[in-house]
Design an enzyme around this catalytic site. Sequence first.
Site, PDB file in Angstrom:
ATOM      1  N   LEU A 310      -5.200   5.766  -8.414  1.00  0.00           N
ATOM      2  CA  LEU A 310      -6.137   6.283  -7.406  1.00  0.00           C
ATOM      3  C   LEU A 310      -7.180   5.225  -7.064  1.00  0.00           C
ATOM      4  O   LEU A 310      -7.951   4.794  -7.928  1.00  0.00           O
ATOM      5  CB  LEU A 310      -6.829   7.541  -7.941  1.00  0.00           C
ATOM      6  N   THR A 311      -7.201   4.809  -5.816  1.00  0.00           N
ATOM      7  CA  THR A 311      -8.180   3.811  -5.388  1.00  0.00           C
ATOM      8  C   THR A 311      -9.597   4.359  -5.540  1.00  0.00           C
ATOM      9  O   THR A 311      -9.869   5.498  -5.189  1.00  0.00           O
ATOM     10  CB  THR A 311      -7.926   3.410  -3.924  1.00  0.00           C
ATOM     11  N   GLN A 363      -0.366  -1.412 -10.533  1.00  0.00           N
ATOM     12  CA  GLN A 363       0.216  -1.303  -9.193  1.00  0.00           C
ATOM     13  C   GLN A 363      -0.271  -2.453  -8.329  1.00  0.00           C
ATOM     14  O   GLN A 363      -1.470  -2.718  -8.263  1.00  0.00           O
ATOM     15  CB  GLN A 363      -0.162   0.030  -8.546  1.00  0.00           C
ATOM     16  N   CYS A 394       1.050   3.059   0.756  1.00  0.00           N
ATOM     17  CA  CYS A 394      -0.356   3.056   1.172  1.00  0.00           C
ATOM     18  C   CYS A 394      -0.451   3.239   2.687  1.00  0.00           C
ATOM     19  O   CYS A 394       0.155   2.476   3.448  1.00  0.00           O
ATOM     20  CB  CYS A 394      -1.027   1.758   0.756  1.00  0.00           C
ATOM     21  N   LYS A 433       6.579   3.103  -5.468  1.00  0.00           N
ATOM     22  CA  LYS A 433       5.988   4.353  -4.939  1.00  0.00           C
ATOM     23  C   LYS A 433       6.107   4.331  -3.420  1.00  0.00           C
ATOM     24  O   LYS A 433       5.660   3.372  -2.771  1.00  0.00           O
ATOM     25  CB  LYS A 433       4.521   4.475  -5.353  1.00  0.00           C
ATOM     26  N   HIS A 463       6.030  10.477  -2.550  1.00  0.00           N
ATOM     27  CA  HIS A 463       4.971  11.355  -2.053  1.00  0.00           C
ATOM     28  C   HIS A 463       5.543  12.104  -0.855  1.00  0.00           C
ATOM     29  O   HIS A 463       5.998  11.477   0.109  1.00  0.00           O
ATOM     30  CB  HIS A 463       3.747  10.522  -1.654  1.00  0.00           C
ATOM     31  N   ARG A 519      -4.789  13.981  -6.399  1.00  0.00           N
ATOM     32  CA  ARG A 519      -6.029  14.711  -6.104  1.00  0.00           C
ATOM     33  C   ARG A 519      -6.250  15.872  -7.062  1.00  0.00           C
ATOM     34  O   ARG A 519      -7.393  16.225  -7.360  1.00  0.00           O
ATOM     35  CB  ARG A 519      -6.001  15.231  -4.671  1.00  0.00           C
TER      36      ARG A 519
END
Length: 648
Positions: A310-311, A363, A394, A433, A463, A519
């Site tokens: 998570l950025t 990552q 991304c 990913k 995702h 999240r």
Amino acid sequence: MEKAAEETSAKRSDGVVKGEASLKPEFLTNKDKFHEFIDSEWQGSKGGKVGENETAEESKETSVGEPETKKLKLDPEERNEAEKPDRKRLRGQNKSRPHIKPTTYDEKRLCQSVKDNKVCPFGDKCYFYHDVAAYMANKPADIGESCYLYDTFGKCAYGLSCRFAKAHTTPDFKTMEKADLVKTYEDRIVVTNSLSKDLQNRLRKRAVDFKKSAEYLETLSNNKDNREQRGNGEACAAEVHPDPTGDAKCASTEATTPETSSTEAEMQASLEKPASVKTIGPLTDTDVIKLRACEKKQVDFQDKLYLAPLTTCGNLPFRRVCKRFGADITCGEMAMCTNLLQGQQSEWALLKRHESEDLFGVQVEGCFPDTMTRCAELINNNTDVDFVDINSGCPIDLVYKKGGGCGLMTRTRKFEQIVKGMNCVLDVPLTVKIRTGVQEKCSLAHKLIPEMKNWGVSMITLHGRSREQRYTKLADWDYISTCSKMASPVPLFGNGDILSYEDAMKARETGVSGIMIARGALIKPWIFTEIKESRHWDISSSERLDILKDFSNFGLEHWGSDTRGVEKTRTFLLEWLSFMCRYIPVGLLERVPQKINERPPYYMGRNYLESLMASQNVGDWVRISEMLLGPVPKNFNFLPKHKANAYK
């Protein structure tokens, strides 16, 4: 007309507001009453010393105001009925947010030479304090009576500049130590993967040798030349008739065929021939034998709970919190390969690993085979990781427009070269990913996954949304299920919309090898415990405050307990609170569980702390941070990086 259309579209026949979670009626309230209650109770907790004017000034100083309310996304028919002159969507990041460095809050520090008991090389021209007594007199007041670093490790590396210095400072300004604790941690490395000064200097001078990468990139160059030669031959062959066997021949190709075949044979021989190693004595296997895919370090990904990279919020202290609640796999934040190759300290900080992270990966993001291959070799030789992940999902413009992130999904040849190159230089598994695709109605993942299996990928994470969708629609788990069957025997992890153990159970029914949580972990990090114990945890507000306190302590350990470290910890705490405030306690819900795309309405908690934690006002998040890290500086300003863009 616009207002009327919004009101009619927002309410259903049962009286429930569309896109809002269903709460028990006795807890519901409105915005004005909610904030009036929060402000009055906060003033009461301060002994009634704060007036209305002071509260208003405090709110202006500590935040730039409450973010604009998320507009409801209407159905196509409703959109036509409602006139919308301004079609600008609230999405992505608050790009115009104030950027204040933590150094701003520490106006004048104690000179490092004084801390080290050395003579300052700058003498009278030095900007920092040399008089310890004067520094202590002008230093901001201590936050608390006990220092977490001193109590845990036996000594505090920040000495007099620590914001808890009274706990380990003598009256004559000497720093105390606990000998027994110091001895316990003497030979123990708690955090690894730090960037050494020597490596940083060699990277800046471009003095690092990327031997394996050079060999792979040379084969890429040779293959490109051979493709061009074959292309010229095919163009010539198209001018003559093929022979009965179906092979096209011409005089020019006949003349060049032996030369071409010999070139290919030489290239193959050069690849198969072991590299010459200058040694004295016998050669070891590691000198001349290259690891095959089956001989690389193996990682068991099956049925694991994977905390997503998570950025901003997926920092080391947050990952430690999630490990305590049962996360099996952790991964560092996305790092840009070019920044790592340049030796940027801030980028290398994203690769740091805590000793509690038993299954940890990093990552990386990039768009070219040369930089990504060199970066993989750099990580392989200088860090301790269990796997390396390529970010090809991304969605942000900065990355996508350069061809990285989701852009790699449409650049198949480059993607293949990157994967094969990184696999060539890594001794650990390589994972990828991805998203479903770039456009909403044009999925690409099902086409890429069979190819990735041939490229040598060890694990794929999917995702269930496209780049275009971002987070505005529900993840497509039916599509993830289809891709999971195609990926077998390569493990495929599913990601999207998991906020309860029920969501996790439904996800596992799709046949995925494991679950990635993003999240959901930010909103409630105890979700890992809920999934493993198959229950809904009605966690109390005091328990949630203890979690935030643990994060603050981990942050002081990671970023420092001086003013700079405290304010950096506060900033990351506030970023996390911008997600955590969306959590609705189980005991207040009329329908369990809470869904990730349902925004919480204004409600009163079962006590003041629970109500305070439910506030989506930046000023109230700052108040929570003051309970843990003391009062904010006078010039403090904060606006969260991410907007709430996941509600209907």
